[in-house]
Design a protein around this motif. Structure first.
Motif, PDB file in Angstrom:
ATOM      1  N   PHE A   1     -11.370   7.680   0.565  1.00 52.73           N
ATOM      2  CA  PHE A   1     -10.658   8.146  -0.629  1.00 52.73           C
ATOM      3  C   PHE A   1     -10.491   9.663  -0.659  1.00 52.73           C
ATOM      4  CE2 PHE A   1     -13.308   4.459  -2.167  1.00 52.73           C
ATOM      5  CZ  PHE A   1     -12.299   3.532  -2.018  1.00 52.73           C
ATOM      6  N   SER A  24      -4.083  -2.033  -9.434  1.00 51.04           N
ATOM      7  CA  SER A  24      -4.830  -2.983  -8.607  1.00 51.04           C
ATOM      8  C   SER A  24      -6.217  -2.411  -8.349  1.00 51.04           C
ATOM      9  CB  SER A  24      -4.104  -3.151  -7.267  1.00 51.04           C
ATOM     10  OG  SER A  24      -4.157  -1.917  -6.560  1.00 51.04           O
ATOM     11  N   SER A  25      -7.058  -3.220  -7.714  1.00 52.28           N
ATOM     12  CA  SER A  25      -8.397  -2.705  -7.415  1.00 52.28           C
ATOM     13  C   SER A  25      -8.328  -1.485  -6.503  1.00 52.28           C
ATOM     14  CB  SER A  25      -9.274  -3.801  -6.814  1.00 52.28           C
ATOM     15  OG  SER A  25      -8.606  -4.398  -5.739  1.00 52.28           O
ATOM     16  N   SER A  26      -7.389  -1.469  -5.558  1.00 55.91           N
ATOM     17  CA  SER A  26      -7.317  -0.273  -4.694  1.00 55.91           C
ATOM     18  C   SER A  26      -6.756   0.924  -5.461  1.00 55.91           C
ATOM     19  CB  SER A  26      -6.550  -0.548  -3.398  1.00 55.91           C
ATOM     20  OG  SER A  26      -5.178  -0.581  -3.588  1.00 55.91           O
ATOM     21  N   ASP A  27      -5.825   0.678  -6.384  1.00 57.64           N
ATOM     22  CA  ASP A  27      -5.331   1.789  -7.210  1.00 57.64           C
ATOM     23  C   ASP A  27      -6.485   2.448  -7.963  1.00 57.64           C
ATOM     24  OD1 ASP A  27      -2.700   1.231  -6.529  1.00 57.64           O
ATOM     25  OD2 ASP A  27      -2.346  -0.017  -8.285  1.00 57.64           O
ATOM     26  N   PHE A  54       0.844  -1.194   0.000  1.00 55.86           N
ATOM     27  CA  PHE A  54       0.000   0.000   0.000  1.00 55.86           C
ATOM     28  C   PHE A  54       0.880   1.245   0.000  1.00 55.86           C
ATOM     29  CE2 PHE A  54      -3.227   3.029   1.634  1.00 55.86           C
ATOM     30  CZ  PHE A  54      -4.286   2.663   0.817  1.00 55.86           C
ATOM     31  N   TYR A  55       0.393   2.292  -0.642  1.00 56.63           N
ATOM     32  CA  TYR A  55       1.088   3.567  -0.525  1.00 56.63           C
ATOM     33  C   TYR A  55       0.060   4.653  -0.273  1.00 56.63           C
ATOM     34  CZ  TYR A  55      -0.460   5.474  -5.026  1.00 56.63           C
ATOM     35  OH  TYR A  55      -1.225   5.974  -6.046  1.00 56.63           O
ATOM     36  N   HIS A  70       3.726   4.934  -8.620  1.00 58.48           N
ATOM     37  CA  HIS A  70       4.084   4.123  -7.456  1.00 58.48           C
ATOM     38  C   HIS A  70       4.590   2.769  -7.927  1.00 58.48           C
ATOM     39  CE1 HIS A  70       0.025   2.422  -7.943  1.00 58.48           C
ATOM     40  NE2 HIS A  70       0.378   1.421  -7.158  1.00 58.48           N
ATOM     41  N   SER A  95      -9.765   2.309  -7.178  1.00 53.70           N
ATOM     42  CA  SER A  95     -10.711   2.976  -6.267  1.00 53.70           C
ATOM     43  C   SER A  95     -10.207   4.346  -5.847  1.00 53.70           C
ATOM     44  CB  SER A  95     -10.908   2.161  -4.990  1.00 53.70           C
ATOM     45  OG  SER A  95     -11.164   0.838  -5.275  1.00 53.70           O
ATOM     46  N   TYR A  96      -8.895   4.434  -5.637  1.00 52.04           N
ATOM     47  CA  TYR A  96      -8.347   5.694  -5.119  1.00 52.04           C
ATOM     48  C   TYR A  96      -8.050   6.723  -6.204  1.00 52.04           C
ATOM     49  CZ  TYR A  96      -7.610   4.492  -0.189  1.00 52.04           C
ATOM     50  OH  TYR A  96      -7.780   4.210   1.150  1.00 52.04           O
ATOM     51  N   ALA A  97      -7.980   6.290  -7.459  1.00 58.30           N
ATOM     52  CA  ALA A  97      -7.503   7.213  -8.499  1.00 58.30           C
ATOM     53  C   ALA A  97      -8.377   8.468  -8.567  1.00 58.30           C
ATOM     54  CB  ALA A  97      -7.479   6.497  -9.842  1.00 58.30           C
ATOM     55  N   GLY A  98      -7.844   9.577  -8.081  1.00 57.64           N
ATOM     56  CA  GLY A  98      -8.650  10.789  -7.937  1.00 57.64           C
ATOM     57  C   GLY A  98      -8.228  11.934  -8.830  1.00 57.64           C
ATOM     58  N   PRO A 114      -8.492  14.625  -3.068  1.00 57.29           N
ATOM     59  CA  PRO A 114      -8.523  13.170  -3.206  1.00 57.29           C
ATOM     60  C   PRO A 114      -7.278  12.601  -2.554  1.00 57.29           C
ATOM     61  CG  PRO A 114      -7.840  14.191  -5.273  1.00 57.29           C
ATOM     62  CD  PRO A 114      -8.145  15.317  -4.316  1.00 57.29           C
ATOM     63  N   GLY A 137      -3.050   3.845  -2.865  1.00 54.34           N
ATOM     64  CA  GLY A 137      -3.362   2.626  -3.606  1.00 54.34           C
ATOM     65  C   GLY A 137      -2.355   1.571  -3.222  1.00 54.34           C
ATOM     66  N   GLY A 138      -2.168   0.621  -4.115  1.00 56.73           N
ATOM     67  CA  GLY A 138      -1.183  -0.401  -3.825  1.00 56.73           C
ATOM     68  C   GLY A 138      -1.607  -1.729  -4.381  1.00 56.73           C
ATOM     69  N   ILE A 143     -11.646  16.503  -9.441  1.00 59.29           N
ATOM     70  CA  ILE A 143     -12.530  15.357  -9.673  1.00 59.29           C
ATOM     71  C   ILE A 143     -13.962  15.625  -9.212  1.00 59.29           C
ATOM     72  CG2 ILE A 143     -12.019  14.153  -7.504  1.00 59.29           C
ATOM     73  CD1 ILE A 143     -11.930  11.541  -9.216  1.00 59.29           C
ATOM     74  N   ASP A 201      -2.664  -5.582  -4.987  1.00 56.47           N
ATOM     75  CA  ASP A 201      -3.637  -6.431  -4.305  1.00 56.47           C
ATOM     76  C   ASP A 201      -2.905  -7.348  -3.334  1.00 56.47           C
ATOM     77  OD1 ASP A 201      -6.017  -5.517  -5.577  1.00 56.47           O
ATOM     78  OD2 ASP A 201      -5.334  -6.504  -7.393  1.00 56.47           O
TER      79      ASP A 201
END
Lengths: 147, 96
Positions: free
Chosen positions: B55, A96-99, A59-60, A86, A101-104, B85, B89-90, B10, B92
């Motif tokens: 987020f 990834s799925s979290s990347d 995670f970052y 990153h 979700s966070y992409a803002g 925002p 991320g990171g 955004i 999986d």
């Protein structure tokens, strides 16, 4: 918005090398940062490594105070975030799925670097647009390092 | 009683592209409710099940509200709220 809607990232060899070096230096954790450019230009001009506040291999996160300072700084000098990058230490260089979700930053190129052992000493260096949850890979054009 | 609220790129589709808007309220919760009444749908982008979305980072002046009382943080005339925002991320966790 300049050429920001075209599906190509133009980046200097110096920045590519810098990002990869940072990714190795911060192992086992993910490394992260941004490349800034003049507002509206879409040009990746100024590499700005950031501290991974999460200090994690999976995670970052930019620290809240660093994030605020970064955005305040952009307003002060009329710059924008052109690239958010990153590393993935043990998985492929794909969002990834979290990347996702966070992409803002819908205007930014999302660059991912994989330093996973399976492909060493090669690395993967890829760029994506992530807009409303939709991921599109784009071409990367690397310009030679400045003399 | 006016609070300045800075809107990230955004979320500007909700504010007709305005970077800075004004809102009222004595707590962050009230400010968000006021924003949502002015800009329909904005509240849902900030809150999920009544909690701040992870987020999104919200600052009152220079203070991240996650560390200063969350939605109950007090707001006063002249405060400046910044919504950003999270850049995060990171990979999986199951990936290898």
């Amino acid at each position: 918005m300049g050429d920001r809607n075209t599906m190509t990232l133009s980046i200097s060899q110096e920045f590519v090398d810098g990002i990869i070096a940072q990714a190795y230096a911060e192992l086992p954790n993910e490394a992260c940062g941004v490349i800034l450019g003049p507002a509206g230009s879409g040009e990746a001009r100024r590499l700005k490594p950031m501290i991974n506040f999460a200090a994690s291999p999976i995670f970052y996160e930019f620290a809240p105070n660093d994030l605020l300072a970064l955005y305040r700084g952009l307003d002060d000098v009329d710059e924008e975030i052109v690239v958010v990058y990153h590393s993935h230490p043990t998985s492929e260089a794909h969002p990834s799925s979290s990347d996702i979700s966070y992409a803002g930053e819908p205007g930014a190129h999302y660059v991912l670097v994989s330093t996973r052992e399976e492909i060493a000493p090669e690395v993967e260096f890829r760029s994506f647009r992530i807009i409303n949850g939709s991921v599109t890979e784009e071409e990367i054009v690397i310009s030679p390092a400045s003399p | 009683m006016t609070i300045e609220v800075r809107i990230p790129t955004i979320l500007r589709p909700y504010t007709k592209d305005a970077k800075v808007v004004e809102a009222q309220g004595t707590t962050l919760s009230q400010v968000i409710a006021d924003l949502d009444s002015q800009f329909q749908g904005l509240g849902e982008r900030l809150l999920e099940k009544g909690q701040l979305r992870k987020f999104i980072n919200i600052y009152i002046n220079d203070e991240d509200v996650r560390f200063s009382g969350g939605l109950d943080s007090t707001t006063k005339n002249g405060d400046s709220i910044t919504i950003l925002p999270a850049v995060a991320g990171g990979q999986d966790p199951t990936a290898s």
